[in-house]
Design a protein around this motif. Structure first.
Motif, PDB file in Angstrom:
ATOM      1  N   CYS A 225       0.838  -1.206   0.000  1.00  0.00           N
ATOM      2  CA  CYS A 225       0.000   0.000   0.000  1.00  0.00           C
ATOM      3  C   CYS A 225       0.869   1.250   0.000  1.00  0.00           C
ATOM      4  CB  CYS A 225      -0.922   0.010   1.220  1.00  0.00           C
ATOM      5  SG  CYS A 225      -2.208  -1.261   1.226  1.00  0.00           S
ATOM      6  N   LEU A 226       1.898   1.251   0.838  1.00  0.00           N
ATOM      7  CA  LEU A 226       2.795   2.405   0.921  1.00  0.00           C
ATOM      8  C   LEU A 226       3.497   2.642  -0.413  1.00  0.00           C
ATOM      9  CD1 LEU A 226       4.234   4.557   2.726  1.00  0.00           C
ATOM     10  CD2 LEU A 226       6.005   2.831   3.129  1.00  0.00           C
ATOM     11  N   ASP A 227       3.989   1.580  -1.026  1.00  0.00           N
ATOM     12  CA  ASP A 227       4.702   1.715  -2.298  1.00  0.00           C
ATOM     13  C   ASP A 227       3.793   2.231  -3.408  1.00  0.00           C
ATOM     14  OD1 ASP A 227       6.975   0.851  -1.070  1.00  0.00           O
ATOM     15  OD2 ASP A 227       6.979  -1.154  -1.963  1.00  0.00           O
ATOM     16  N   ASP A 228       2.497   1.944  -3.307  1.00  0.00           N
ATOM     17  CA  ASP A 228       1.545   2.461  -4.296  1.00  0.00           C
ATOM     18  C   ASP A 228       1.230   3.934  -4.049  1.00  0.00           C
ATOM     19  OD1 ASP A 228       1.387  -0.013  -5.511  1.00  0.00           O
ATOM     20  OD2 ASP A 228      -0.464  -0.602  -4.491  1.00  0.00           O
ATOM     21  N   ILE A 229       1.211   4.331  -2.782  1.00  0.00           N
ATOM     22  CA  ILE A 229       0.765   5.679  -2.420  1.00  0.00           C
ATOM     23  C   ILE A 229       1.861   6.731  -2.564  1.00  0.00           C
ATOM     24  CG2 ILE A 229      -0.009   7.101  -0.462  1.00  0.00           C
ATOM     25  CD1 ILE A 229      -1.541   4.593   0.520  1.00  0.00           C
ATOM     26  N   VAL A 230       3.084   6.408  -2.162  1.00  0.00           N
ATOM     27  CA  VAL A 230       4.153   7.417  -2.131  1.00  0.00           C
ATOM     28  C   VAL A 230       4.385   8.083  -3.492  1.00  0.00           C
ATOM     29  CG1 VAL A 230       6.642   7.755  -1.821  1.00  0.00           C
ATOM     30  CG2 VAL A 230       5.318   6.546  -0.077  1.00  0.00           C
ATOM     31  N   PRO A 231       4.465   7.332  -4.599  1.00  0.00           N
ATOM     32  CA  PRO A 231       4.638   8.009  -5.897  1.00  0.00           C
ATOM     33  C   PRO A 231       3.478   8.947  -6.232  1.00  0.00           C
ATOM     34  CG  PRO A 231       5.153   5.673  -6.090  1.00  0.00           C
ATOM     35  CD  PRO A 231       4.511   5.867  -4.753  1.00  0.00           C
ATOM     36  N   THR A 267       4.943  15.497   3.086  1.00  0.00           N
ATOM     37  CA  THR A 267       6.325  15.014   2.982  1.00  0.00           C
ATOM     38  C   THR A 267       6.778  14.383   4.293  1.00  0.00           C
ATOM     39  OG1 THR A 267       6.860  16.722   1.347  1.00  0.00           O
ATOM     40  CG2 THR A 267       8.708  15.686   2.497  1.00  0.00           C
ATOM     41  N   ASP A 268       6.483  15.045   5.403  1.00  0.00           N
ATOM     42  CA  ASP A 268       6.884  14.521   6.715  1.00  0.00           C
ATOM     43  C   ASP A 268       6.201  13.191   7.016  1.00  0.00           C
ATOM     44  OD1 ASP A 268       8.468  16.724   7.069  1.00  0.00           O
ATOM     45  OD2 ASP A 268       7.128  17.745   8.482  1.00  0.00           O
ATOM     46  N   ILE A 269       4.912  13.104   6.709  1.00  0.00           N
ATOM     47  CA  ILE A 269       4.171  11.861   6.966  1.00  0.00           C
ATOM     48  C   ILE A 269       4.753  10.718   6.136  1.00  0.00           C
ATOM     49  CG2 ILE A 269       1.943  10.701   6.666  1.00  0.00           C
ATOM     50  CD1 ILE A 269       0.644  13.498   7.230  1.00  0.00           C
ATOM     51  N   SER A 270       4.999  10.977   4.851  1.00  0.00           N
ATOM     52  CA  SER A 270       5.546   9.943   3.965  1.00  0.00           C
ATOM     53  C   SER A 270       6.922   9.486   4.439  1.00  0.00           C
ATOM     54  CB  SER A 270       5.652  10.473   2.529  1.00  0.00           C
ATOM     55  OG  SER A 270       4.391  10.864   2.038  1.00  0.00           O
ATOM     56  N   THR A 271       7.761  10.437   4.818  1.00  0.00           N
ATOM     57  CA  THR A 271       9.109  10.104   5.283  1.00  0.00           C
ATOM     58  C   THR A 271       9.060   9.305   6.576  1.00  0.00           C
ATOM     59  OG1 THR A 271       9.987  12.126   4.280  1.00  0.00           O
ATOM     60  CG2 THR A 271      11.339  11.063   5.969  1.00  0.00           C
ATOM     61  N   SER A 272       8.184   9.713   7.479  1.00  0.00           N
ATOM     62  CA  SER A 272       8.093   9.059   8.779  1.00  0.00           C
ATOM     63  C   SER A 272       7.599   7.624   8.667  1.00  0.00           C
ATOM     64  CB  SER A 272       7.162   9.861   9.697  1.00  0.00           C
ATOM     65  OG  SER A 272       6.995   9.207  10.939  1.00  0.00           O
ATOM     66  N   ILE A 273       6.534   7.407   7.909  1.00  0.00           N
ATOM     67  CA  ILE A 273       5.988   6.052   7.828  1.00  0.00           C
ATOM     68  C   ILE A 273       6.929   5.138   7.042  1.00  0.00           C
ATOM     69  CG2 ILE A 273       4.576   6.367   5.739  1.00  0.00           C
ATOM     70  CD1 ILE A 273       2.411   4.682   7.181  1.00  0.00           C
ATOM     71  N   LEU A 317      -4.256   8.728   3.496  1.00  0.00           N
ATOM     72  CA  LEU A 317      -3.523   9.159   2.305  1.00  0.00           C
ATOM     73  C   LEU A 317      -4.129   8.561   1.039  1.00  0.00           C
ATOM     74  CD1 LEU A 317       0.163   8.797   3.597  1.00  0.00           C
ATOM     75  CD2 LEU A 317      -1.157  10.915   3.352  1.00  0.00           C
ATOM     76  N   ALA A 318      -4.538   7.290   1.121  1.00  0.00           N
ATOM     77  CA  ALA A 318      -5.053   6.600  -0.065  1.00  0.00           C
ATOM     78  C   ALA A 318      -6.358   7.216  -0.565  1.00  0.00           C
ATOM     79  CB  ALA A 318      -5.254   5.115   0.235  1.00  0.00           C
ATOM     80  N   VAL A 319      -7.306   7.485   0.338  1.00  0.00           N
ATOM     81  CA  VAL A 319      -8.590   8.021  -0.128  1.00  0.00           C
ATOM     82  C   VAL A 319      -8.416   9.413  -0.722  1.00  0.00           C
ATOM     83  CG1 VAL A 319     -10.011   6.620   1.418  1.00  0.00           C
ATOM     84  CG2 VAL A 319      -9.207   8.852   2.199  1.00  0.00           C
ATOM     85  N   LYS A 320      -7.478  10.182  -0.199  1.00  0.00           N
ATOM     86  CA  LYS A 320      -7.245  11.520  -0.741  1.00  0.00           C
ATOM     87  C   LYS A 320      -6.579  11.451  -2.115  1.00  0.00           C
ATOM     88  CE  LYS A 320      -7.223  14.006   3.643  1.00  0.00           C
ATOM     89  NZ  LYS A 320      -8.423  14.809   3.322  1.00  0.00           N
ATOM     90  N   MET A 321      -5.586  10.586  -2.251  1.00  0.00           N
ATOM     91  CA  MET A 321      -4.918  10.465  -3.547  1.00  0.00           C
ATOM     92  C   MET A 321      -5.849   9.844  -4.591  1.00  0.00           C
ATOM     93  SD  MET A 321      -2.004  11.917  -3.259  1.00  0.00           S
ATOM     94  CE  MET A 321      -2.866  13.064  -2.144  1.00  0.00           C
ATOM     95  N   ASP A 322      -6.693   8.910  -4.169  1.00  0.00           N
ATOM     96  CA  ASP A 322      -7.637   8.298  -5.112  1.00  0.00           C
ATOM     97  C   ASP A 322      -8.617   9.335  -5.659  1.00  0.00           C
ATOM     98  OD1 ASP A 322      -6.478   5.836  -4.861  1.00  0.00           O
ATOM     99  OD2 ASP A 322      -8.002   5.000  -3.525  1.00  0.00           O
ATOM    100  N   LEU A 323      -9.113  10.201  -4.783  1.00  0.00           N
ATOM    101  CA  LEU A 323     -10.051  11.225  -5.247  1.00  0.00           C
ATOM    102  C   LEU A 323      -9.348  12.222  -6.164  1.00  0.00           C
ATOM    103  CD1 LEU A 323     -12.921  12.341  -5.151  1.00  0.00           C
ATOM    104  CD2 LEU A 323     -12.209  13.802  -3.249  1.00  0.00           C
ATOM    105  N   TRP A 324      -8.122  12.575  -5.822  1.00  0.00           N
ATOM    106  CA  TRP A 324      -7.362  13.501  -6.680  1.00  0.00           C
ATOM    107  C   TRP A 324      -7.192  12.912  -8.077  1.00  0.00           C
ATOM    108  CZ3 TRP A 324      -1.952  12.687  -8.088  1.00  0.00           C
ATOM    109  CH2 TRP A 324      -1.454  13.710  -8.908  1.00  0.00           C
TER     110      TRP A 324
END
Length: 365
Positions: A225-231, A267-273, A317-324
């Motif tokens: 899931c993370l690898d799909d979302i970060v890009p 950016t901070d959230i992505s880096t941290s997780i 993060l996923a629901v926000k990126m999916d809607l975008w």
């Protein structure tokens, strides 16, 4: 489904199971698998409910991270959603049943994610049996999709016992079968040594492998899931940064500051997780360097303790990126339209995602 929708028609649709889920075996299986594998969907069939019709509805997280009940979903009518507290209006003949069901639904609705791992935790808190519920396990398709991710965790196991990674292993079931009947004396000796270090009997090795597989399958699922979302986040940040070129936005210090804060938070959230997953990888390597019961229980508890926060952060993060992606499939969009989307859909709930990640980092510090 708006609150002003015709309630009798909505009830008829759901209670009659006409549109609560897709018809046809293949489409129904796809619908069910989508829910099982998603971060933001929980089928209400996973919960023992009294209200007829609700069993085919789903809890979903919307882009503002609010929990709604999806009563139906299809290509023609879209997604019919209603707030849990308004369910009684759609089932007037079952008001008492709905009220009792709402006690469970509203407690589960407070979860930050509806992935199968978080859902199990939340349902256990309600003393609901989760072991025999198929919808609370990943689909076979998803497990197959995670094969390459699982190899990171199965490879050291095979190497430890067989001294080589040149074995045909697809998943943990293959390993259990392989280790149940080791075909080399050396492998049997290594299994006995492993059992001794784990302080278990040789016959308990399959159970250990099941536990090992379950905990690392969850890690593989979240990592995918993370690898799909970060890009997607990186693409979104580039798209959002283009708003700055607007003369109107440049003149508004408040809007410029908001864009800076959103960019910094994402950016901070992505880096941290991402850092959390690197920590898990290091801990799993430590286990194989020094196999013993304490290190295994330690890493199992560590990963399990992060399920809820990892699920919540990734779900948000996923629901926000999916809607975008859905709204701006080809990118583009004028500065005003982009700014409105950022303010109305990305900003709400972002502080919740940030606080979830910060709480997890603080707890593991």
């Amino acid at each position: 489904m708006s609150d002003g929708a015709d309630t009798s028609e909505a009830v008829a649709e759901v209670a009659g199971d006409k549109s609560a889920r897709p018809q046809g075996g293949g489409r129904r299986r796809q619908w069910e698998d989508e829910a099982r594998d998603a971060l933001h969907i929980m089928p209400l069939s996973a919960i023992p409910l009294e209200t007829p019709g609700l069993q085919h509805a789903r809890l979903i997280k919307n882009v503002r991270l609010q929990t709604v009940v999806e009563m139906f979903h299809d290509v023609q009518t879209g997604s019919g959603q209603v707030s849990p507290r308004h369910l009684t209006a759609y089932f007037e003949s079952y008001k008492e049943e709905v009220e009792r069901d709402l006690v469970k639904i509203e407690k589960i609705a407070a979860a930050s994610s509806f992935d199968v791992y978080t859902s199990r935790i939340e349902l256990r808190r309600l003393n609901i049996d989760v072991n025999s519920v198929e919808s609370l396990t990943l689909s076979d398709r998803k497990k197959e999709e995670l094969t390459n991710y699982m190899r990171v965790f199965t490879r050291p196991l095979v190497e430890y016992v067989y001294g080589s990674e040149d074995m045909q292993v697809q998943d943990v079931k293959d390993i259990i079968g392989m280790f149940s009947n080791p075909n080399r004396d050396e492998a049997l000796r290594n299994l006995r040594m492993m059992a001794d270090r784990l302080d278990i009997e040789l016959g308990e090795i399959p159970q250990f492998l099941e536990e090992y597989g379950d905990i690392f399958l969850s890690l593989a699922y979240f990592k995918k899931c993370l690898d799909d979302i970060v890009p997607e986040i990186q693409r979104f940040l580039s798209w959002m940064a283009e708003i700055r070129s607007s003369t109107e936005v440049k003149r508004d210090a408040r809007q410029m500051r908001m864009l800076d804060e959103i960019s910094r938070d994402l950016t901070d959230i992505s880096t941290s997780i991402t850092g959390r997953f690197e920590s898990f990888d290091n801990r799993s390597k430590d286990f194989w360097r020094d196999i013993n019961a304490e290190t295994f229980h330690s890493i199992r508890e560590l990963i399990a303790s992060h399920h809820v926060t990892i699920g919540g952060v990734l779900c948000g993060l996923a629901v926000k990126m999916d809607l975008w992606k859905a709204r701006f499939a080809r990118g583009g969009g004028g500065p005003n339209r982009r700014m409105e989307f950022v303010k109305s859909e990305i900003l709400p709930g972002l502080s919740h995602i940030k606080s979830l990640e910060q709480s997890a980092r603080s707890a593991s510090a």
